[in-house]
Design an enzyme around this catalytic site. Sequence first.
Site, PDB file in Angstrom:
ATOM      1  N   CYS A 148      -4.661  12.687  12.395  1.00  0.00           N
ATOM      2  CA  CYS A 148      -5.392  11.398  12.332  1.00  0.00           C
ATOM      3  C   CYS A 148      -5.364  10.810  13.829  1.00  0.00           C
ATOM      4  CB  CYS A 148      -5.061  10.384  11.309  1.00  0.00           C
ATOM      5  SG  CYS A 148      -3.667   9.711  11.490  1.00  0.00           S
TER       6      CYS A 148
ATOM      7  N   ARG B  23       0.430  14.681  12.421  1.00  0.00           N
ATOM      8  CA  ARG B  23       0.712  14.454  10.922  1.00  0.00           C
ATOM      9  C   ARG B  23       0.944  15.995  10.112  1.00  0.00           C
ATOM     10  NH1 ARG B  23      -0.909   9.241   9.664  1.00  0.00           N
ATOM     11  NH2 ARG B  23       0.916   9.195   8.363  1.00  0.00           N
TER      12      ARG B  23
ATOM     13  N   LYS C 119       0.805  -1.367   0.019  1.00  0.00           N
ATOM     14  CA  LYS C 119      -0.044   0.078   0.121  1.00  0.00           C
ATOM     15  C   LYS C 119       1.142   1.431   0.090  1.00  0.00           C
ATOM     16  CE  LYS C 119      -1.521   1.581   4.057  1.00  0.00           C
ATOM     17  NZ  LYS C 119      -1.371   3.138   4.212  1.00  0.00           N
ATOM     18  N   ASN C 120       2.035   1.331   0.724  1.00  0.00           N
ATOM     19  CA  ASN C 120       2.646   2.445   0.880  1.00  0.00           C
ATOM     20  C   ASN C 120       3.732   2.807  -0.011  1.00  0.00           C
ATOM     21  OD1 ASN C 120       1.184   3.039   3.248  1.00  0.00           O
ATOM     22  ND2 ASN C 120       2.908   2.473   4.708  1.00  0.00           N
TER      23      ASN C 120
ATOM     24  N   ASP D  56       4.532   0.669  11.926  1.00  0.00           N
ATOM     25  CA  ASP D  56       3.481   0.143  11.680  1.00  0.00           C
ATOM     26  C   ASP D  56       3.116  -1.251  11.719  1.00  0.00           C
ATOM     27  OD1 ASP D  56       3.466   1.904   8.343  1.00  0.00           O
ATOM     28  OD2 ASP D  56       2.956   2.513  10.312  1.00  0.00           O
TER      29      ASP D  56
ATOM     30  N   ARG E   1      -8.581  -0.282   4.561  1.00  0.00           N
ATOM     31  CA  ARG E   1      -7.860   0.745   3.918  1.00  0.00           C
ATOM     32  C   ARG E   1      -6.460  -0.024   3.612  1.00  0.00           C
ATOM     33  NH1 ARG E   1      -6.757   6.090   6.972  1.00  0.00           N
ATOM     34  NH2 ARG E   1      -5.466   6.200   5.376  1.00  0.00           N
TER      35      ARG E   1
HETATM   36  C1  EPZ Z   1       4.248   7.101   6.151  1.00  0.00           C
HETATM   37  O1  EPZ Z   1       3.422   8.206   6.536  1.00  0.00           O
HETATM   38  C2  EPZ Z   1       3.385   6.057   6.030  1.00  0.00           C
HETATM   39  N1  EPZ Z   1       2.187   6.064   5.119  1.00  0.00           N
HETATM   40  C3  EPZ Z   1       2.950   5.524   7.391  1.00  0.00           C
HETATM   41  O2  EPZ Z   1       2.004   4.410   7.306  1.00  0.00           O
HETATM   42  C4  EPZ Z   1       4.174   5.260   8.403  1.00  0.00           C
HETATM   43  O3  EPZ Z   1       3.675   5.165   9.615  1.00  0.00           O
HETATM   44  C5  EPZ Z   1       5.098   6.620   8.307  1.00  0.00           C
HETATM   45  O4  EPZ Z   1       5.527   6.911   6.851  1.00  0.00           O
HETATM   46  C6  EPZ Z   1       6.389   6.048   9.098  1.00  0.00           C
HETATM   47  O5  EPZ Z   1       6.941   5.120   8.728  1.00  0.00           O
HETATM   48  C7  EPZ Z   1       2.149   6.036   3.737  1.00  0.00           C
HETATM   49  O6  EPZ Z   1       3.370   5.574   3.582  1.00  0.00           O
HETATM   50  C8  EPZ Z   1       1.116   6.278   2.945  1.00  0.00           C
HETATM   51  P1  EPZ Z   1       6.331  10.695   8.090  1.00  0.00           P
HETATM   52  P2  EPZ Z   1       4.193   9.731   6.536  1.00  0.00           P
HETATM   53  O7  EPZ Z   1       6.378  11.747   7.187  1.00  0.00           O
HETATM   54  O8  EPZ Z   1       5.118   9.829   5.400  1.00  0.00           O
HETATM   55  C9  EPZ Z   1       6.853  13.711  11.346  1.00  0.00           C
HETATM   56  C10 EPZ Z   1       0.196   2.981   7.669  1.00  0.00           C
HETATM   57  O9  EPZ Z   1      -0.170   2.307   8.743  1.00  0.00           O
HETATM   58  N2  EPZ Z   1       6.799  14.604  10.469  1.00  0.00           N
HETATM   59  O10 EPZ Z   1       7.361   9.466   7.686  1.00  0.00           O
HETATM   60  O11 EPZ Z   1       3.176  10.540   6.573  1.00  0.00           O
HETATM   61  C11 EPZ Z   1       5.659  13.137  11.681  1.00  0.00           C
HETATM   62  O12 EPZ Z   1       4.780  13.579  12.676  1.00  0.00           O
HETATM   63  C12 EPZ Z   1       0.642   4.354   7.640  1.00  0.00           C
HETATM   64  O13 EPZ Z   1       0.526   2.284   6.745  1.00  0.00           O
HETATM   65  C13 EPZ Z   1       7.077  15.955  10.479  1.00  0.00           C
HETATM   66  O14 EPZ Z   1       7.489  16.392  11.763  1.00  0.00           O
HETATM   67  O15 EPZ Z   1       4.975   9.717   7.796  1.00  0.00           O
HETATM   68  C14 EPZ Z   1       6.259  11.645  12.406  1.00  0.00           C
HETATM   69  O16 EPZ Z   1       6.257  11.805  13.677  1.00  0.00           O
HETATM   70  C15 EPZ Z   1       0.444   5.194   9.017  1.00  0.00           C
HETATM   71  N3  EPZ Z   1       6.903  16.859   9.573  1.00  0.00           N
HETATM   72  C16 EPZ Z   1       7.480  11.367  11.567  1.00  0.00           C
HETATM   73  O17 EPZ Z   1       7.672  12.845  11.039  1.00  0.00           O
HETATM   74  C17 EPZ Z   1       6.671  16.492   8.064  1.00  0.00           C
HETATM   75  O18 EPZ Z   1       6.411  17.487   7.357  1.00  0.00           O
HETATM   76  C18 EPZ Z   1       7.458  10.476  10.487  1.00  0.00           C
HETATM   77  O19 EPZ Z   1       6.273  10.977   9.756  1.00  0.00           O
HETATM   78  C19 EPZ Z   1       6.012  15.055   7.983  1.00  0.00           C
HETATM   79  C20 EPZ Z   1       6.429  14.172   9.184  1.00  0.00           C
END
Ligand code: EPZ
Length: 420
Positions: free
Chosen positions: A116, A121, A22-23, A307, A399
């Site tokens: 969420c 996020r 999915k990701n 995850d 999802r």
């Molecule tokens: C991706 O989300 C995945 N989703 C998530 O999977 C996964 O948990 C996450 O990466 C971490 O591995 C998809 O790929 C669609 P991040 P993403 O930006 O990219 C902070 C699932 O269950 N952050 O890597 O949105 C954020 O708050 C989903 O399949 C900032 O501070 O996550 C978090 O603490 C849930 N500023 C950390 O970074 C930003 O601009 C990692 O988030 C962006 C993120």
Amino acid sequence: MDKIIIEGGKPLKGEVSISGSKNATLPILAATLLTDETCILRNVPKLLDTHTMIKLLKSLGKDIEWDKDKLIIMSAGKPNPVADYKLVSTMRGSICVLGPLLTKLGEARVSLPGGCVIGVRPVDLHIKGVEALGAKVDIEAGYIIARTKRLKGTRVYLGGASGPSVLGTANIMMAATLAEGETVIECAACEPEVEDLANFLNEMGARIKGQGSPRIIIQGVRKLHGADYKISPDRIEAGTFVLLAAMARSHFVIRDIDYHQLMALEDVLSKVGVHVEADKNMVRVKPAKVIKPVSITTYPFPGFPTDLQAQYMALMTLADGVSVIRDTVFPDRFMHIAELNRMGARIRREGGSAIIEGGHELCGAPVIASDLRASAALVMAGLVARGKTEIRRVYHLDRGYENIDKKLMALGASIKREKE
Ligand code: EPZ
């Protein structure tokens, strides 16, 4: 809305095949916005999130159809740079159309995705990245409005307080493919899904190196062409089934799994007493006689994945002692604690940690799914609990897990889906 009813305690055996990731699928679908030519994607999982992204791409000017198991993405005339709130708010992953729209059309209006249940996020790193590439960015009425004549390659550090950003890296990597000159992303996310995206972009004619490492280098090109690409297997679905086998003390075989992507899980499970025999693209789990309590902390790849945190917590409820789980990526990702406790688990939160007192039998109960991976943990608990578990709001499950009730039924589980 559907609900799932599970009679726990049935022995699980046989084999299960893992669907496409999915990701990886979501950013790769977004990447098709970078060309007007036709793209063909294979091994695309038929998930709610895939359908949402397909709907979004159609609103942005793509024509998309399934041809058996292939997804064909074509251009349908005038592209539209506006990613509407109604669609983006249902799925955070939609933020990854920002980079492609901006670099292809010179403009992008993407609704802020909102938070969420697993956390706030933020998207500050996405905005930092496109501004570093020379875009002018305003936030107006809940939309990110980004404009540029042509993006200019740069060196940009994309690490945040919680480490790298997966979709932030994806967005900037995609934006840089059509920028002028070289872009270096420092503190890039190393997740396999980022590698999969980079490999697809290179199939389209992009010039990307270093994917899978913290430094990704992109040489901008003028144009990208269509490509025919097979999505890799979903490592999180695979890890979920490995943890289920450990929890249900079952010897089933898991196919279509790239086990090298789950080394952190294998390392922890070997300490728990669970051995995993990996052989090319399949694994067989050898359950533990006694499930030992092992504390973990989640980290960005190659650390233990956030995850799989909820699913691992479900396993630790059966452990012979106390374990502690900390999630450094999403410190509040503990919605599953209350629901697991309704099933007889003994888990409490202390600040950013969950303390799991193992060894208590799980009993079936009515529970509510809250997010994708929490609902997987509830299904796992229901499969080993004594009695009946009823899980409501299973759209969270749909999802990210393709036909999970059918896959579990084929393994011998007593599981059925009903209209709520
Ligand atoms: C991706 O989300 C995945 N989703 C998530 O999977 C996964 O948990 C996450 O990466 C971490 O591995 C998809 O790929 C669609 P991040 P993403 O930006 O990219 C902070 C699932 O269950 N952050 O890597 O949105 C954020 O708050 C989903 O399949 C900032 O501070 O996550 C978090 O603490 C849930 N500023 C950390 O970074 C930003 O601009 C990692 O988030 C962006 C993120």
